[in-house]
Scaffold this active site. Structure first.
Site, PDB file in Angstrom:
ATOM      1  N   ASP A  36      -9.767  66.648  35.446  1.00  0.00           N
ATOM      2  CA  ASP A  36     -10.634  65.657  36.084  1.00  0.00           C
ATOM      3  C   ASP A  36     -11.388  66.285  37.047  1.00  0.00           C
ATOM      4  O   ASP A  36     -12.702  65.861  37.056  1.00  0.00           O
ATOM      5  CB  ASP A  36      -9.709  64.884  37.142  1.00  0.00           C
ATOM      6  N   TYR A  39     -14.163  67.878  34.884  1.00  0.00           N
ATOM      7  CA  TYR A  39     -15.340  66.785  34.533  1.00  0.00           C
ATOM      8  C   TYR A  39     -16.206  66.396  35.631  1.00  0.00           C
ATOM      9  O   TYR A  39     -17.247  66.330  35.511  1.00  0.00           O
ATOM     10  CB  TYR A  39     -14.227  65.653  34.206  1.00  0.00           C
ATOM     11  N   LEU A  86     -11.732  29.064  22.810  1.00  0.00           N
ATOM     12  CA  LEU A  86     -11.059  28.975  21.494  1.00  0.00           C
ATOM     13  C   LEU A  86     -10.020  27.887  21.755  1.00  0.00           C
ATOM     14  O   LEU A  86      -9.454  27.799  22.742  1.00  0.00           O
ATOM     15  CB  LEU A  86     -10.451  30.217  21.192  1.00  0.00           C
ATOM     16  N   LYS A 119      -5.865  39.064  19.532  1.00  0.00           N
ATOM     17  CA  LYS A 119      -6.548  38.480  20.551  1.00  0.00           C
ATOM     18  C   LYS A 119      -6.413  39.221  22.006  1.00  0.00           C
ATOM     19  O   LYS A 119      -5.084  39.182  22.496  1.00  0.00           O
ATOM     20  CB  LYS A 119      -6.145  36.924  20.755  1.00  0.00           C
ATOM     21  N   ARG A 140     -18.149  35.937  31.560  1.00  0.00           N
ATOM     22  CA  ARG A 140     -18.446  34.891  31.103  1.00  0.00           C
ATOM     23  C   ARG A 140     -18.570  33.539  32.035  1.00  0.00           C
ATOM     24  O   ARG A 140     -19.580  32.481  31.617  1.00  0.00           O
ATOM     25  CB  ARG A 140     -17.035  34.309  30.332  1.00  0.00           C
ATOM     26  N   LYS A 319      -1.407  31.276  18.961  1.00  0.00           N
ATOM     27  CA  LYS A 319      -0.795  31.985  20.235  1.00  0.00           C
ATOM     28  C   LYS A 319       0.841  31.866  19.987  1.00  0.00           C
ATOM     29  O   LYS A 319       1.344  31.093  19.140  1.00  0.00           O
ATOM     30  CB  LYS A 319      -1.023  31.229  21.381  1.00  0.00           C
ATOM     31  N   CYS A 413      26.147  66.966  28.203  1.00  0.00           N
ATOM     32  CA  CYS A 413      26.159  65.817  27.297  1.00  0.00           C
ATOM     33  C   CYS A 413      27.031  64.892  27.943  1.00  0.00           C
ATOM     34  O   CYS A 413      28.274  65.213  28.236  1.00  0.00           O
ATOM     35  CB  CYS A 413      26.409  66.447  25.804  1.00  0.00           C
ATOM     36  N   CYS A 431      21.665  67.855  23.102  1.00  0.00           N
ATOM     37  CA  CYS A 431      23.192  68.266  23.040  1.00  0.00           C
ATOM     38  C   CYS A 431      23.306  69.389  21.882  1.00  0.00           C
ATOM     39  O   CYS A 431      23.061  68.904  20.779  1.00  0.00           O
ATOM     40  CB  CYS A 431      24.137  67.181  22.744  1.00  0.00           C
ATOM     41  N   CYS A 436      29.847  67.369  18.435  1.00  0.00           N
ATOM     42  CA  CYS A 436      29.724  66.387  19.505  1.00  0.00           C
ATOM     43  C   CYS A 436      30.123  64.937  18.712  1.00  0.00           C
ATOM     44  O   CYS A 436      29.402  64.407  18.008  1.00  0.00           O
ATOM     45  CB  CYS A 436      28.348  66.375  20.360  1.00  0.00           C
TER      46      CYS A 436
HETATM   47  S1  IVH Z   1     -13.968  35.017  19.612  1.00  0.00           S
HETATM   48  C1  IVH Z   1     -15.684  31.861  19.133  1.00  0.00           C
HETATM   49  N1  IVH Z   1     -12.311  37.007  19.191  1.00  0.00           N
HETATM   50  O1  IVH Z   1     -10.281  34.841  24.082  1.00  0.00           O
HETATM   51  C2  IVH Z   1     -15.887  32.603  20.271  1.00  0.00           C
HETATM   52  N2  IVH Z   1     -12.222  36.021  21.298  1.00  0.00           N
HETATM   53  O2  IVH Z   1      -9.580  32.191  24.709  1.00  0.00           O
HETATM   54  C3  IVH Z   1     -14.778  32.818  20.942  1.00  0.00           C
HETATM   55  N3  IVH Z   1     -10.616  37.047  22.897  1.00  0.00           N
HETATM   56  O3  IVH Z   1     -13.123  33.848  25.564  1.00  0.00           O
HETATM   57  C4  IVH Z   1     -14.448  34.428  21.049  1.00  0.00           C
HETATM   58  N4  IVH Z   1     -10.128  38.355  21.763  1.00  0.00           N
HETATM   59  O4  IVH Z   1     -12.595  36.294  25.804  1.00  0.00           O
HETATM   60  C5  IVH Z   1     -12.739  36.044  20.215  1.00  0.00           C
HETATM   61  N5  IVH Z   1     -11.010  38.961  18.666  1.00  0.00           N
HETATM   62  C6  IVH Z   1     -11.389  37.966  19.588  1.00  0.00           C
HETATM   63  C7  IVH Z   1     -10.899  38.106  21.010  1.00  0.00           C
HETATM   64  C8  IVH Z   1     -11.445  36.939  21.893  1.00  0.00           C
HETATM   65  C9  IVH Z   1     -10.154  37.932  22.929  1.00  0.00           C
HETATM   66  C10 IVH Z   1     -10.858  36.094  24.272  1.00  0.00           C
HETATM   67  C11 IVH Z   1     -12.313  35.784  24.379  1.00  0.00           C
HETATM   68  C12 IVH Z   1     -12.392  34.325  24.635  1.00  0.00           C
HETATM   69  C13 IVH Z   1     -10.911  33.909  24.784  1.00  0.00           C
HETATM   70  C14 IVH Z   1     -10.893  32.415  24.267  1.00  0.00           C
END
Ligand code: IVH
Length: 674
Positions: A36, A39, A86, A119, A140, A319, A413, A431, A436
């Site tokens: 670090d 760097y 989503l 996700k 967002r 989910k 051990c 060990c 053993c």
């Molecule tokens: S698609 C269709 N793809 O999940 C447009 N979202 O619960 C929506 N997220 O706001 C996003 N991984 O922040 C998409 N592979 C992925 C994702 C993803 C995480 C998040 C994203 C979205 C939220 C919705």
């Protein structure tokens, strides 16, 4: 401005390269090449140089990843296109219902193909690129208006400031997820604890917090990461027909895209892969909370549209029920493995995680206990993903009472009292006593395991029983067991005794590679065992080989070679092998790799460092899929798998027009998901 060697321009260029390389090593290869402090020194030198010669400063210089003054408050940023959310599906039925609904709008969805992506559980961001340069980045917010966090996003190494390759729309928004890997999350909280600040509850909050810092320097210190997952072209066209192609484009332009994505032909195929995704989520180094499934062709996205201005119909998040449980860690105990390795594990107050009662969790090694700062008596978060062994996410430090005990690995051990050894270059203690009782039990169970000699019905319970009855004391004794002996024991009937004796007899035909893996030579895993068996063909040839000859096998280094030769130099191991030979074991490897599989008859060449696969493992995967790995590129080569720092083989492939693929594509072709 002079441009020669030693000129400020040349030095600035050199510094930019050194810093970019260091970033690459730190973030991409996860293997820092410089300290670090070093760097920071390079970084400050470049900053000073650019301050002195402003004309040397390029917009994509690493210094431009920081530098903006602390903002007094975050400005609003209207997104050019709304950032969607989503809908969720919590079970398979909801997934099927989703396709049904879509099919009513457009019957094509059933056959159009899907992508499935991890996700990522972080903070969504929107990055605007004009002519391939990063110009604005925002959170967002409410989906229509977010907060301008451009200066903070510039500090994230995964955010390309200038795009590579070509073909991007003149103006576009790239959407992605900023996240904080567990490792940095823990460090952040440790620092906050030292500073007397409140702790973040989870990595998502920590990432969102870091992203909204007023001082970009604070953001930079957190070392946030980002995965990109979609593009909104505003001016110009996106040269992709499908979402799958879009993800590849993003990668080609220099974005990080989560590597476990997969494409499927039908929803049934997606469903088949859901369990492995669920298992994957628990072992990723960052928080992930589901799988996003998207209809692949972009034309269908337009056709299907958006519900209530919020949830697109063409995507859904699958989910999983929460899998984190909180319980008390009673004690840290040690299991002595077959190689003598002392494996620490957590004894937990029993707790239910996803429908299963868990009372133990793996702790890997003492280093992990120290980095996660897990103490005996701690309240801990436990996860269990799919079939994976329970793991401890983190201790809940806020619930400490002061009576928790820091754990120290023993110097002896715990099974036989022999002083342990700790090889200088390893995180494990061993060990060294081959007799053993802990090692003997584990060794026999491993030998009988599915991946080794595959002796059905010989698990821990039976091995313990056979050891206790004095019928066996090592693996060679197994081959002398008789039905008459076994029926004398508890829980053995005539039939089960016969089955076990037959299973043991059948294992004599197992190839050398499985025996080498099963017999428990330190550092010899499945892959190494295969390399050795293939190269030497018979056990006698391997035993006659010198350490140098063994080390000359591609994929095998001196450490492994030493472990192998010292194993066979040991008189007691030689005696064991003689007994196995007398028992009628094969001790040879059948020749010829698998000829059937997705890569049947194909010649592949490997070059450069692949992101996750060691060379030996990549070779194994290709051969298992029926392919062959060649040493050099020719017109007969079917594809070159290129990693980082690929050299002349890659150039040659390009000259000859041989297909070049990356690791992710290789994994796809051999049918490995992760
Ligand atoms: S698609 C269709 N793809 O999940 C447009 N979202 O619960 C929506 N997220 O706001 C996003 N991984 O922040 C998409 N592979 C992925 C994702 C993803 C995480 C998040 C994203 C979205 C939220 C919705």
């Amino acid at each position: 401005m002079t441009k020669g060697r030693g000129s400020p321009a040349a030095r600035a260029e050199e510094l930019r390269r050194l810093i970019d390389d260091a970033n690459q090593a730190y973030y991409v290869a996860d293997a820092p090449t410089i300290s670090d402090a070093e760097y920071d020194r390079l970084f400050r030198e470049l900053q000073a140089l650019e301050a002195e010669h402003p004309d040397l400063q390029t917009p994509d210089s690493p210094t431009q990843r920081v530098g903006a003054e602390p903002a007094s408050s975050l400005a609003k940023h209207p997104h050019l296109r709304p950032m969607l959310s989503l809908a969720n599906a919590f079970d398979e039925e909801e997934l099927v219902a989703w396709e049904e609904r879509n099919a009513r709008n457009s019957a094509e969805v059933r056959t159009a193909g899907y992508t499935a992506e991890v996700k990522i559980d972080g903070a969504a961001v929107n990055l605007t690129y004009r002519d391939g340069r990063f110009v604005v980045g925002a959170t967002r917010g409410n989906g229509v208006i977010g907060e301008n966090v451009t200066a903070n996003l510039r500090t994230i190494a995964d955010v390309p400031l200038a795009l590579r390759g070509k073909g991007w729309p003149a103006l576009m928004e790239v959407r992605g997820e900023v996240y904080l890997p567990y490792e940095m999350f823990k460090r952040t909280n440790m620092q906050r604890e030292r500073d007397g600040e409140s702790l973040y509850a989870n990595p998502r909050n920590a990432a969102a917090g870091a992203l909204r810092q007023l001082d970009p320097e604070s953001t930079r210190r957190r070392r946030l990461r980002m995965f990109a997952f979609s593009v909104e072209p505003i001016e110009g066209k996106l040269p992709a027909r499908t979402h799958w192609e879009t993800l590849d484009l993003l990668e080609a332009w220099g974005f990080k895209v989560e590597p476990h994505r997969q494409r499927f032909e039908s929803l049934a195929d997606v469903q088949g892969a859901i369990p492995s995704f669920e298992a994957l989520l628990g072992v990723l180094p960052f928080q992930a909370d589901g799988v996003v499934i998207k209809v692949d062709p972009l034309a269908l996205h337009t056709e299907l549209g958006v519900v209530g201005g919020r949830d697109p119909r063409w995507a859904i998040a699958r989910k999983f029920a929460p899998e984190v449980a909180v319980t008390r860690l009673r004690a840290i105990r040690i299991n002595v493995g077959r190689t003598g390795a002392l494996n620490p594990y957590a004894e937990l107050e029993p707790v239910e995680v996803s429908g299963v009662t868990v009372s133990a969790a793996t702790l890997h090694n003492e280093e992990l206990i120290a980095t996660k700062d897990i103490r005996e008596g701690d309240w801990v978060e436990v996860i269990r993903a799919g079939e994976v062994i329970p793991q401890i996410v983190a201790p809940i430090t806020a619930r400490r009472e002061g009576t928790e005990r820091i754990f120290r690995m023993p110097d002896e051990c715990p099974r036989c009292g022999t002083p342990v050894e700790r090889p200088a270059d390893e995180a494990m203690r061993y060990c060294p006593n081959a007799s053993c009782p802990g090692r003997v039990l584990e060794g026999i169970v491993h030998f009988a395991g599915r991946d080794a000699m595959d002796i059905r019905g010989l698990g821990y319970e039976r091995v313990r029983q056979l050891l206790a009855a004095g019928l066996i004391s090592d693996v060679a004794d197994l081959y002398a067991l008789t039905v008459e002996q076994l029926v004398e024991l508890d829980r053995f009937a005539e039939q089960s005794a016969e089955q076990l004796v037959n299973a043991i007899a059948a294992s004599k035909a197992q190839p050398l590679s499985l025996l080498l893996f099963g017999i428990g030579i330190r550092h010899v895993g499945k892959t190494v065992a295969q390399l050795l068996a293939r190269r030497f063909g018979t056990l006698d040839a391997l035993m006659a080989a010198s350490a140098e000859t063994v080390a000359a096998v591609s994929g095998i280094g001196p450490t492994i070679a030493d472990a192998v030769t010292s194993f066979f130099d040991e008189p007691r191991n030689q005696a064991l092998i003689e007994r196995l030979r007398k028992a009628g074991l094969t001790l040879a490897e059948p020749t010829g790799a698998s000829s059937e599989g997705p890569l049947s008859g194909k010649a592949y060449v490997l070059t450069g460092t692949l992101p996750t696969l060691a060379r030996a493992r990549a070779t194994e995967l290709i051969e298992r899929a029926g392919g062959r790995v060649a040493g050099s590129v020719s017109r007969k080569t079917d594809a070159v798998v290129a990693g980082d720092d690929a050299g002349s083989k890659l150039d040659k492939a390009r000259t000859l027009g041989v297909e070049v693929i990356d690791e992710a594509e290789l994994l796809r072709r051999v049918g490995e998901t992760a």
